[in-house]
Write a protein that holds these residues in place. Structure first.
Motif, short mmCIF file in Angstrom:
data_model
loop_
_atom_site.label_atom_id
_atom_site.label_comp_id
_atom_site.label_asym_id
_atom_site.label_seq_id
_atom_site.Cartn_x
_atom_site.Cartn_y
_atom_site.Cartn_z
N GLY A 8 -13.99 2.95 3.83
CA GLY A 8 -12.76 2.87 3.05
C GLY A 8 -11.54 3.29 3.85
N ALA A 9 -10.60 2.35 4.05
CA ALA A 9 -9.38 2.64 4.80
C ALA A 9 -8.20 2.77 3.85
CB ALA A 9 -9.11 1.55 5.85
N GLY A 10 -8.36 3.68 2.88
CA GLY A 10 -7.24 4.04 2.02
C GLY A 10 -6.59 5.30 2.55
N ALA A 11 -5.83 5.97 1.70
CA ALA A 11 -5.10 7.17 2.14
C ALA A 11 -6.04 8.24 2.67
CB ALA A 11 -4.27 7.72 0.98
N SER A 12 -7.13 8.52 1.93
CA SER A 12 -8.05 9.58 2.37
C SER A 12 -8.84 9.16 3.60
CB SER A 12 -8.99 9.98 1.23
OG SER A 12 -9.82 8.89 0.84
N GLY A 13 -9.31 7.93 3.62
CA GLY A 13 -10.12 7.44 4.74
C GLY A 13 -9.35 7.40 6.05
N LEU A 14 -8.09 6.96 6.00
CA LEU A 14 -7.29 6.88 7.22
C LEU A 14 -6.94 8.28 7.75
CD1 LEU A 14 -4.97 3.89 6.25
CD2 LEU A 14 -6.74 3.90 8.03
N MET A 15 -6.67 9.22 6.84
CA MET A 15 -6.40 10.59 7.29
C MET A 15 -7.66 11.22 7.89
SD MET A 15 -3.22 11.30 6.93
CE MET A 15 -2.70 12.99 6.60
N ALA A 16 -8.80 10.98 7.25
CA ALA A 16 -10.07 11.50 7.78
C ALA A 16 -10.36 10.90 9.15
CB ALA A 16 -11.20 11.20 6.80
N GLU A 31 -13.30 -1.35 6.20
CA GLU A 31 -12.41 -1.70 5.09
C GLU A 31 -12.70 -3.14 4.66
OE1 GLU A 31 -10.11 -2.22 2.13
OE2 GLU A 31 -10.22 -0.21 3.03
N LYS A 32 -13.01 -3.31 3.37
CA LYS A 32 -13.42 -4.63 2.90
C LYS A 32 -12.24 -5.56 2.61
CE LYS A 32 -13.96 -3.66 -2.06
NZ LYS A 32 -14.92 -3.67 -3.17
N MET A 33 -11.05 -4.98 2.40
CA MET A 33 -9.87 -5.80 2.13
C MET A 33 -9.23 -6.24 3.45
SD MET A 33 -9.96 -5.87 -1.12
CE MET A 33 -8.38 -6.56 -1.65
N PRO A 34 -8.48 -7.36 3.42
CA PRO A 34 -7.85 -7.84 4.66
C PRO A 34 -6.87 -6.84 5.25
CG PRO A 34 -7.81 -9.54 2.95
CD PRO A 34 -8.26 -8.29 2.29
N ARG A 35 -6.24 -6.03 4.40
CA ARG A 35 -5.27 -5.04 4.87
C ARG A 35 -5.65 -3.67 4.32
NH1 ARG A 35 -0.16 -4.42 6.89
NH2 ARG A 35 1.17 -2.81 5.99
N PRO A 36 -5.62 -2.64 5.17
CA PRO A 36 -5.94 -1.29 4.68
C PRO A 36 -4.92 -0.76 3.68
CG PRO A 36 -6.10 -1.40 7.08
CD PRO A 36 -5.45 -2.67 6.62
N ALA A 37 -5.35 0.24 2.90
CA ALA A 37 -4.47 0.99 1.99
C ALA A 37 -3.69 0.11 1.03
CB ALA A 37 -3.52 1.87 2.81
N ARG A 38 -4.36 -0.85 0.44
CA ARG A 38 -3.69 -1.76 -0.50
C ARG A 38 -3.17 -1.02 -1.73
NH1 ARG A 38 -4.89 -7.20 -0.76
NH2 ARG A 38 -3.50 -7.18 -2.58
N LYS A 39 -3.90 0.00 -2.17
CA LYS A 39 -3.46 0.74 -3.36
C LYS A 39 -2.21 1.55 -3.07
CE LYS A 39 -5.25 3.43 -7.23
NZ LYS A 39 -6.41 4.16 -7.78
#
Length: 407
Positions: A8-16, A31-39
């Motif tokens: 998961g390349a969201g806020a928590s995943g990218l900081m980790a 990251e399964k979406m084409p672009r990270p941190a979509r949310k």
């Protein structure tokens, strides 16, 4: 050098990822979406309320209704002022708005997302496109993450940072819960948080689109006030929304018809006696008018017919014929407009998912699983959630940093 896989390349995943990579680990983020941190990209209506300028620990914790004490270590390690400093270091200037909400000066969420990606990649993390399907185990440890295409990423440790199950279009489809369960973890009941409320009152549809500022609300459960707030509220065709309502929704558990009510004080700046004098003064200035035409200085136009109907006073009754008792009842109504809550709105409309991986099974000082030694967690996939105002993103940042530091 450890091989670290973060799902998961969201806020928590990218900081980790950034924190782990800067410690010399070989970090891969799936990251399964084409672009990270979509949310993050759509948060704050595209402006991104990135944190809250709440620098006192107890105040910060008081804005977390679910498992707040679990977050003490994470917050102590990375506070909102650390988030602001981090963004400044990444070239993203911030500003503080009403309610201590922190936004990028540019009002562009994409600037926050780009900073998170840049930070992870600058420290050496690699972000790949793919979907984690399962873990491969060896003697009670995770030895690899299996992708949907059948390939495997070998790892010394892994982290689940997949987010929750709200805003599915951004990739938050609950994948992390299945992965956590496969590792022996338990998932508490999933529910919408920071979500509009469905109300049964007949007058609600008549007020659709009406936004009220500077009102106060009380959330009542079985005659007991369990939450109160001041700010902005919006009437919808089905019920209530707006910041004060979204935060109130986080306090609703196991909803049953008739158990919860929202009481709206339309004039919180005026106590009952002052309001009564104000109404009396307004009445004296239009004593020969019909009652329904006497409230324009006090209430929004759209709200007047509803208040008149609920007051029980005949709309055409002359103001000088309104009795003292009727006027007092009107004041009580203005100070206590009651809305009966029947349900939370749909999960996909929720800003945050309530429920998730049981935090009793996670070490709060490290974000490490107590069940699988080399498994870690961060962010919304865990059973933690906060009120609106930037607090949920701060949880993601704080737990992500702690997770990355300990992997």
């Amino acid at each position: 050098m450890k091989k670290v896989v973060i799902i998961g390349a969201g806020a928590s995943g990218l900081m980790a990822a950034a924190e782990s990579a800067k410690r010399g680990n070989c970090v891969t983020v799936i990251e399964k979406m084409p672009r990270p941190a979509r949310k993050v990209l759509i948060s704050g209506k595209g402006r991104c309320n990135v944190t809250n300028a709440c620098f006192d620990m107890e105040e910060l914790i008081s804005n977390v209704p679910t498992n707040p004490r679990f977050l003490y270590s994470a917050f102590s390690n990375f506070m909102p002022y650390d988030t602001i400093a981090f963004l400044e270091d990444m070239g993203v200037a911030t500003k503080i708005e009403r309610g201590n909400r922190v936004f990028p000066v540019s009002d562009k969420a994409v600037d926050i997302v780009d900073a998170l990606i840049r930070n992870a990649e600058k420290n050496g993390a690699e972000i790949i496109n793919g979907s984690a399907k399962a873990f491969a185990f060896d003697g009670g440890r995770i030895k690899a993450v299996i992708l949907e295409n059948g390939s495997q990423l070998e790892c010394d440790c892994a982290a689940i940072c997949t987010g929750g199950k709200s805003y599915a279009s951004t990739g938050s489809t609950g994948d992390g819960y299945a992965l956590a369960k496969s590792a022996g973890h338990h998932i508490t009941e999933i529910r919408p948080c920071l979500v509009p409320l469905v109300c049964s009152n007949h007058f609600i549809p008549k007020l659709q689109g009406l936004s009220l500022k500077n009102i106060s609300v009380k959330l009542i459960r079985n005659s007991r006030v369990i939450y109160s707030d001041f700010g902005e509220l919006l009437f919808t065709h089905f019920g209530l929304s707006g910041p004060v309502v979204l935060s109130a929704s986080s306090n609703i558990k196991n909803i049953k018809d008739g158990e919860y009510k929202i009481m709206i004080d339309l004039k919180p700046a005026l106590d009952y006696d002052v309001l009564d004098k104000r109404v009396l003064r307004d009445f004296s200035q239009c004593s020969n008018k019909a009652f329904i035409n006497s409230l324009s200085a006090l209430l929004p136009k759209k709200l007047i017919p509803v208040i008149v109907s609920l007051s029980g006073i005949e709309p055409s009754k002359k103001v000088n014929e309104v009795s003292s008792q009727e006027r007092q009842n009107l004041c009580r109504l203005i100070k206590n407009l009651e809305c009966n809550i029947t349900d939370l709105y749909d999960l996909d409309a929720a800003i945050v998912t309530g429920g998730g991986v049981n935090v009793k099974e996670i070490n709060p000082k490290t974000m490490q699983s107590k069940i699988i030694e080399n498994l870690y967690f961060a962010g919304e996939v865990m059973d933690v959630d906060a009120y609106t105002g930037g607090f949920n993103l701060q949880i993601a940042f704080s737990t992500g940093v702690l997770c990355g530091q300990n992997m």
